[in-house]
Design a protein around this motif. Sequence first.
Motif, PDB file in Angstrom:
ATOM      1  N   PHE A  44       0.693  -1.428  -0.065  1.00  0.00           N
ATOM      2  CA  PHE A  44      -0.035   0.086  -0.173  1.00  0.00           C
ATOM      3  C   PHE A  44       0.968   1.210   0.127  1.00  0.00           C
ATOM      4  N   ALA A  45       0.412   2.308  -0.582  1.00  0.00           N
ATOM      5  CA  ALA A  45       1.204   3.584  -0.721  1.00  0.00           C
ATOM      6  C   ALA A  45       0.045   4.513  -0.707  1.00  0.00           C
ATOM      7  N   ASP A  46       0.871   5.987  -0.686  1.00  0.00           N
ATOM      8  CA  ASP A  46      -0.157   7.074  -0.475  1.00  0.00           C
ATOM      9  C   ASP A  46       0.274   7.783  -1.947  1.00  0.00           C
ATOM     10  N   SER A  47      -0.886   8.262  -2.649  1.00  0.00           N
ATOM     11  CA  SER A  47      -0.416   9.112  -3.805  1.00  0.00           C
ATOM     12  C   SER A  47      -1.393  10.296  -3.895  1.00  0.00           C
ATOM     13  N   LEU A  48      -1.086  11.054  -4.851  1.00  0.00           N
ATOM     14  CA  LEU A  48      -1.672  12.505  -4.881  1.00  0.00           C
ATOM     15  C   LEU A  48      -3.248  12.420  -4.732  1.00  0.00           C
ATOM     16  N   PHE A  49      -3.561  11.614  -4.968  1.00  0.00           N
ATOM     17  CA  PHE A  49      -5.137  11.147  -5.379  1.00  0.00           C
ATOM     18  C   PHE A  49      -5.845  10.075  -4.460  1.00  0.00           C
ATOM     19  N   GLY A  50      -5.050   9.825  -3.241  1.00  0.00           N
ATOM     20  CA  GLY A  50      -5.434   8.898  -2.179  1.00  0.00           C
ATOM     21  C   GLY A  50      -4.664   7.639  -2.083  1.00  0.00           C
ATOM     22  N   LYS A  51      -4.943   6.850  -1.229  1.00  0.00           N
ATOM     23  CA  LYS A  51      -4.006   5.692  -1.009  1.00  0.00           C
ATOM     24  C   LYS A  51      -4.244   4.429  -2.074  1.00  0.00           C
ATOM     25  N   ILE A  52      -3.517   3.854  -2.424  1.00  0.00           N
ATOM     26  CA  ILE A  52      -3.418   2.885  -3.536  1.00  0.00           C
ATOM     27  C   ILE A  52      -3.045   1.280  -3.090  1.00  0.00           C
ATOM     28  N   ILE A  53      -3.651   0.386  -3.746  1.00  0.00           N
ATOM     29  CA  ILE A  53      -2.769  -0.971  -3.392  1.00  0.00           C
ATOM     30  C   ILE A  53      -2.316  -1.310  -4.500  1.00  0.00           C
ATOM     31  N   ILE A  54      -0.921  -1.694  -4.501  1.00  0.00           N
ATOM     32  CA  ILE A  54      -0.298  -2.119  -5.857  1.00  0.00           C
ATOM     33  C   ILE A  54       0.190  -3.344  -5.616  1.00  0.00           C
ATOM     34  N   ALA A  55       0.086  -4.349  -6.872  1.00  0.00           N
ATOM     35  CA  ALA A  55       0.460  -5.747  -6.736  1.00  0.00           C
ATOM     36  C   ALA A  55       1.360  -6.113  -8.082  1.00  0.00           C
ATOM     37  N   SER A  56       2.015  -7.081  -7.900  1.00  0.00           N
ATOM     38  CA  SER A  56       3.175  -7.455  -9.185  1.00  0.00           C
ATOM     39  C   SER A  56       3.299  -8.873  -9.043  1.00  0.00           C
ATOM     40  N   THR A  57       3.396  -9.378 -10.150  1.00  0.00           N
ATOM     41  CA  THR A  57       4.280 -10.656 -10.485  1.00  0.00           C
ATOM     42  C   THR A  57       5.635 -10.590 -10.620  1.00  0.00           C
ATOM     43  N   HIS A  58       6.228 -11.655 -11.104  1.00  0.00           N
ATOM     44  CA  HIS A  58       7.732 -11.552 -11.234  1.00  0.00           C
ATOM     45  C   HIS A  58       7.933 -10.991 -12.714  1.00  0.00           C
ATOM     46  N   LYS A  59       6.883 -10.692 -13.397  1.00  0.00           N
ATOM     47  CA  LYS A  59       6.981  -9.912 -14.864  1.00  0.00           C
ATOM     48  C   LYS A  59       6.375  -8.493 -14.904  1.00  0.00           C
ATOM     49  N   GLY A  60       5.734  -8.107 -13.915  1.00  0.00           N
ATOM     50  CA  GLY A  60       5.248  -6.795 -13.940  1.00  0.00           C
ATOM     51  C   GLY A  60       4.120  -6.559 -12.975  1.00  0.00           C
ATOM     52  N   THR A 119     -16.209   9.675  -9.487  1.00  0.00           N
ATOM     53  CA  THR A 119     -16.038  10.799 -10.379  1.00  0.00           C
ATOM     54  C   THR A 119     -15.179  11.911  -9.836  1.00  0.00           C
ATOM     55  N   THR A 120     -15.320  12.134  -8.565  1.00  0.00           N
ATOM     56  CA  THR A 120     -14.508  13.288  -8.001  1.00  0.00           C
ATOM     57  C   THR A 120     -13.052  13.066  -8.360  1.00  0.00           C
ATOM     58  N   ARG A 121     -12.770  11.932  -7.916  1.00  0.00           N
ATOM     59  CA  ARG A 121     -11.221  11.434  -8.331  1.00  0.00           C
ATOM     60  C   ARG A 121     -11.005  11.606  -9.835  1.00  0.00           C
ATOM     61  N   LYS A 122     -11.759  11.220 -10.748  1.00  0.00           N
ATOM     62  CA  LYS A 122     -11.622  11.270 -12.113  1.00  0.00           C
ATOM     63  C   LYS A 122     -11.319  12.840 -12.562  1.00  0.00           C
ATOM     64  N   THR A 123     -12.545  13.483 -12.091  1.00  0.00           N
ATOM     65  CA  THR A 123     -12.201  14.959 -12.379  1.00  0.00           C
ATOM     66  C   THR A 123     -10.885  15.796 -12.038  1.00  0.00           C
ATOM     67  N   ALA A 124     -10.603  15.152 -10.717  1.00  0.00           N
ATOM     68  CA  ALA A 124      -9.205  15.849 -10.078  1.00  0.00           C
ATOM     69  C   ALA A 124      -8.068  15.460 -11.097  1.00  0.00           C
ATOM     70  N   ILE A 125      -7.995  14.263 -11.300  1.00  0.00           N
ATOM     71  CA  ILE A 125      -6.933  13.549 -12.278  1.00  0.00           C
ATOM     72  C   ILE A 125      -6.846  14.497 -13.580  1.00  0.00           C
ATOM     73  N   ILE A 126      -8.084  14.659 -14.204  1.00  0.00           N
ATOM     74  CA  ILE A 126      -8.169  15.073 -15.775  1.00  0.00           C
ATOM     75  C   ILE A 126      -7.573  16.620 -15.451  1.00  0.00           C
ATOM     76  N   GLY A 127      -8.171  17.212 -14.373  1.00  0.00           N
ATOM     77  CA  GLY A 127      -8.009  18.572 -14.073  1.00  0.00           C
ATOM     78  C   GLY A 127      -6.229  18.925 -13.934  1.00  0.00           C
ATOM     79  N   TRP A 128      -5.757  17.923 -12.925  1.00  0.00           N
ATOM     80  CA  TRP A 128      -4.325  17.872 -12.515  1.00  0.00           C
ATOM     81  C   TRP A 128      -3.494  17.880 -13.752  1.00  0.00           C
ATOM     82  N   GLU A 129      -3.937  16.832 -14.633  1.00  0.00           N
ATOM     83  CA  GLU A 129      -2.805  16.632 -15.977  1.00  0.00           C
ATOM     84  C   GLU A 129      -3.099  17.639 -16.883  1.00  0.00           C
TER      85      GLU A 129
END
Length: 286
Positions: free
Chosen positions: A126-142, A269-279
């Motif tokens: 788990f990690a924090d990002s500009l748009f809230g906490k995230i969960i991130i997972a990976s295999t040996h390939k990516g 949708t709030t997060r989507k709007t925020a990301i679009i605006g930030w980009e």
Amino acid sequence: MYPTNSQSQDSINYQRIAEAIDYIKVNFKSQPDLNDVAEKLNLSPFHFQRLFSEWAGVSPKKFLQYLSLDYAKSLLKEQQATLFDAAMKTGLSGTSRLHDLFLTIEGMTPGEYKNGGAQLYINYSFADSLFGKIIIASTHKGICYLAFVEVEEEAFAMLLKAFPNAQYQKHEQTMHKKAIQLFNKDCSDAAEVKLHLKGSPFQLKVWEALLKIPAGKLATYGTIAAGLNNPKACRAVGSAIGKNPIAFIIPCHRVIQSTGIIGGYHWGTTRKTAIIGWEAAKTLGQ
């Protein structure tokens, strides 16, 4: 109520900005000014102005303009099908080439796809990002999974549902850190990120098409279907986008309705709007 002190300052700031966006959307017709929004957040106008400028790179007034539907419509008008096709075929310029330069996709084998990840070892963190906490997972390939989360236990349950037969370990991998770099405002030094995705051939094609949409630009389901030489597949494209397993990095947030309406988003949708605006703010500020 804002996040606890255990969460990063970026996460706290995102929650404040998200609340400001919600307030503006609800009260858009009354055109609330800086003082109105700052008071809603229990911040001084000066603090709110500084926070918004630091986070988005532009003033609150300009940033809110980026979030308006008029802005979304203007972007849509600028992106004619020929321009979209050109972006699909020739790549992009500047920092908007990030996805083309650093991301590669590998689909899981038919056996891995059908057996729910049996024989796969998955590390997650788990990690924090500009748009809230995230969960991130990976295999040996990516990277195989990334989602915005509210409750860690519920987020892990969703990961288990995606790969029910895999073996899991909570451990932050180097590739997790590389992927998180893509959330930075200046990600020019981001290292290569590889994705290992479970999806049908059509879904993989749609997700690859999403990576071709320039940062700060928008596309519709129709333009993506046309770019795949299947203009009648809008509904199938929408279904594939809805099953995108990699939030933000595979930018399904850049797809809106043909009318210019922002539309739904799996992570709000709030997060989507925020990301679009930030980009948009970051792109126009270059």
